[in-house]
Every structure is written in C-alpha cells, then in structure tokens.
Enzyme design. Structure first.
Site, PDB file in Angstrom:
ATOM      1  CG  ASN A   1      -5.323-101.136  -0.802  1.00  0.00           C
ATOM      2  OD1 ASN A   1      -5.214-100.238   0.061  1.00  0.00           O
ATOM      3  ND2 ASN A   1      -4.300-101.954  -1.333  1.00  0.00           N
TER       4      ASN A   1
ATOM      5  CE  LYS B   1      -3.718-100.256  -4.451  1.00  0.00           C
ATOM      6  NZ  LYS B   1      -3.093-100.544  -5.626  1.00  0.00           N
TER       7      LYS B   1
ATOM      8  CG  HIS C   1      -0.523-103.767  -1.760  1.00  0.00           C
ATOM      9  ND1 HIS C   1       0.152-103.128  -2.681  1.00  0.00           N
ATOM     10  CD2 HIS C   1      -1.737-104.172  -2.000  1.00  0.00           C
ATOM     11  CE1 HIS C   1      -0.889-102.982  -3.740  1.00  0.00           C
ATOM     12  NE2 HIS C   1      -1.964-103.537  -3.604  1.00  0.00           N
TER      13      HIS C   1
ATOM     14  CD  GLU D   1       0.370-100.220  -4.822  1.00  0.00           C
ATOM     15  OE1 GLU D   1      -0.318 -99.658  -3.900  1.00  0.00           O
ATOM     16  OE2 GLU D   1      -0.139-100.341  -5.923  1.00  0.00           O
TER      17      GLU D   1
ATOM     18  CD  GLU E   1      -3.509-107.364  -4.649  1.00  0.00           C
ATOM     19  OE1 GLU E   1      -4.569-107.009  -4.876  1.00  0.00           O
ATOM     20  OE2 GLU E   1      -2.597-106.466  -4.039  1.00  0.00           O
TER      21      GLU E   1
ATOM     22  N   GLY F   1      -3.374-101.592 -10.780  1.00  0.00           N
ATOM     23  CA  GLY F   1      -3.175-100.281 -11.536  1.00  0.00           C
ATOM     24  C   GLY F   1      -3.031 -99.882 -12.790  1.00  0.00           C
TER      25      GLY F   1
ATOM     26  CB  SER G   1      -6.874-104.364 -13.222  1.00  0.00           C
ATOM     27  OG  SER G   1      -5.769-103.535 -13.511  1.00  0.00           O
TER      28      SER G   1
END
Ligand code: PGA
Length: 267
Positions: free
Chosen positions: A9, A11, A95, A97, A182, A188, A228
C-alpha cells in the site's frame, strides 16, 4: 492451502514516474517467484501506468479505495467500474487511515479535518459489496486503536468491524474477500504486533468469518497482517497458522525491501 498474499500500500507516495521506476526494478527481483500472490496499490493517478508496467508479470495492481456507486454526481470519487476498467484486481477497503484512525497522531489534524477520511463500518460494507459485484477482490481492513486495546476492547472492535463489513453477504460471496488485521497502533509506528498476538487476532477474524459463512469458507479466506511489516519480521509473522500474508506500507516503497517480503512469504 491458502496462497500467501503480499500487498504493498503505497498510500500518498510515488508520482507516475516513480511508480514506473519502482516496477522496472521490482519486476526483475520477483520474476519467477511462485507460491505467493503479489499486488501493488498506488494512488489512483498512477494506476494505469502501474498496470501497464506490470503487464505480463506476476504482479497485480490494486486501488487504495473507491466509491460504491456506478456513476453520478460524486465529485472527486472513483467508481468500481473505473477501478476495474483501468486493470485493477484488488481494492483496499476501510484502511484505518480512510476511517480517520491514525497510528501516529499528526499535528494540526483536528476533529474537523479528520472528517475528510470518512469511511465507516457502513461504507466499508457497501464498498466491499460493490467490489465483489465488479469482480474486484476487496482487501477489507480492520483493527483496534491503542486506546481500544488498552481498554481491553481489541477483540470486540475487530469482531464488530468484520461482522459489519460482511453484513448481508451470502456464503458464496465471502470467499471473494481478503481480510487484513491492521492494529492501528502498529501502522507506521515501527511497532509490530507480537506475532503470537497477531496470529491470535487473525484466528479470531477467521472465527468471525466462520460465523457468517461457515468454517469451510472461512478456511479458504486469506487474512493478512499489517502494521510495520519489514524484512526482519516477515518470517516470524508468515510462519503463523492464521497469517496468510501482509499488507505493507513503508517497506513496500523500496523494490529491494518489498521483494524481500515477497520472497520470504512464498510457499
Ligand atoms: P506500515 O503500514 O507498514 O507502514 O506500518 C501498513 C498499512 O497501513 O497497511
């Protein structure tokens, strides 16, 4: 036997030129690697170039999201048929985010600005359903925040997100999805979920799928871990019974590290 699936991904990274340069290097690194499915998920604007650059290789392409309607007055949105038409096989749905749930709090990201990232359990459900109707495989993301985990609610949050995502699905639709666990606090941040705990929650996701579609269907659905994932922790994660691959952010941005993840995951 579930084929491992490693998806990158990207992003909001990589221009069209950078996406092509990545593929030019990456495709040679994974050429001939079998026993693993590979996908790259660039920004919308780089989808077409990435599809062309990966043509004839073992690398598939996915979008990072989409709207659920076919067409219409939805300024700024991209429809399922547009995603399909450009040559995508996958689409990431929900996701964290996109749900406005960030692992690393960002300065200046007020509650009001966070509304830009508007996905909810309901939108994840209709988008996942639209993906299946357009022969796209949704990679449905679920996971708890640090606050939810510390309050002892991680399992309840994950189960409820999975149930909501699959609400109304028939047992014959469920094999068409991929789930990704996730934990928001691991995205991140450099902090990976401990592999036994990641495996436990991926198993819980499988049990939740089984409650919707039956155990034999749940046995076929791939559940990725994301948060991560790096070349130095992939072997530990992929070796676990309920982890069938990874959804990778940071480590998918460099051809060598992403190729290392792919190779370590191949059966
Ligand atoms: P990360 O992101 O690998 O950079 O932690 C994972 C993800 O958001 O899918």
């Amino acid at each position: 036997m579930r084929t491992p699936f490693i998806a990158g991904n990207w992003k909001m990274n990589k221009t069209v030129g950078e996406a092509i340069a990545f593929v030019d290097e990456f495709r040679g690194l994974v050429a001939g690697v079998a026993g693993v499915d590979i996908a790259l998920c660039p920004a919308f604007i780089a989808l077409e170039a990435t599809v062309k650059a990966t043509a004839g290789t073992n690398i598939a392409v996915g979008a990072q999201g989409m709207f659920w309607k076919e067409s219409g007055a939805y300024t700024g949105e991209v429809s399922p048929s547009m995603v399909k038409d450009v040559g995508c096989k996958y689409v990431i749905i929900g996701h964290s985010e996109r749900r406005g749930r960030f692992g690393v709090p960002e300065a200046g990201m007020t509650e009001d600005l966070l509304k830009v990232f508007g996905d909810t359990d309901a939108s994840v459900n209709v988008k996942s359903s639209a993906a299946l109707q357009h022969d796209l495989t949704p990679i449905i993301c679920v996971g708890e925040t640090l606050d939810e985990r510390q309050a002892g609610n991680a399992d309840a949050v994950v189960q409820s997100q999975v149930r909501a995502a699959l609400a109304g699905f028939t047992a014959d639709q469920v094999p068409g999805v991929v789930l990704a666990y996730e934990p928001v606090w691991a995205i991140g941040t450099g902090e990976t979920c401990e592999s036994n705990e990641a495996n436990r929650v991926c198993g819980l996701i499988r049990q939740t799928i089984a409650a919707v579609a039956g155990p034999s269907v749940a046995d076929t659905v791939r559940v990725q871990y994301g948060g991560s994932v790096k070349p130095d922790n992939i072997e530990e994660l992929i070796g676990k019974s309920d982890i069938d691959g990874a959804l990778v952010g940071g480590a998918s941005l460099k051809p060598d590290s992403f190729a290392a993840l792919v190779k370590a995951s191949a059966l």
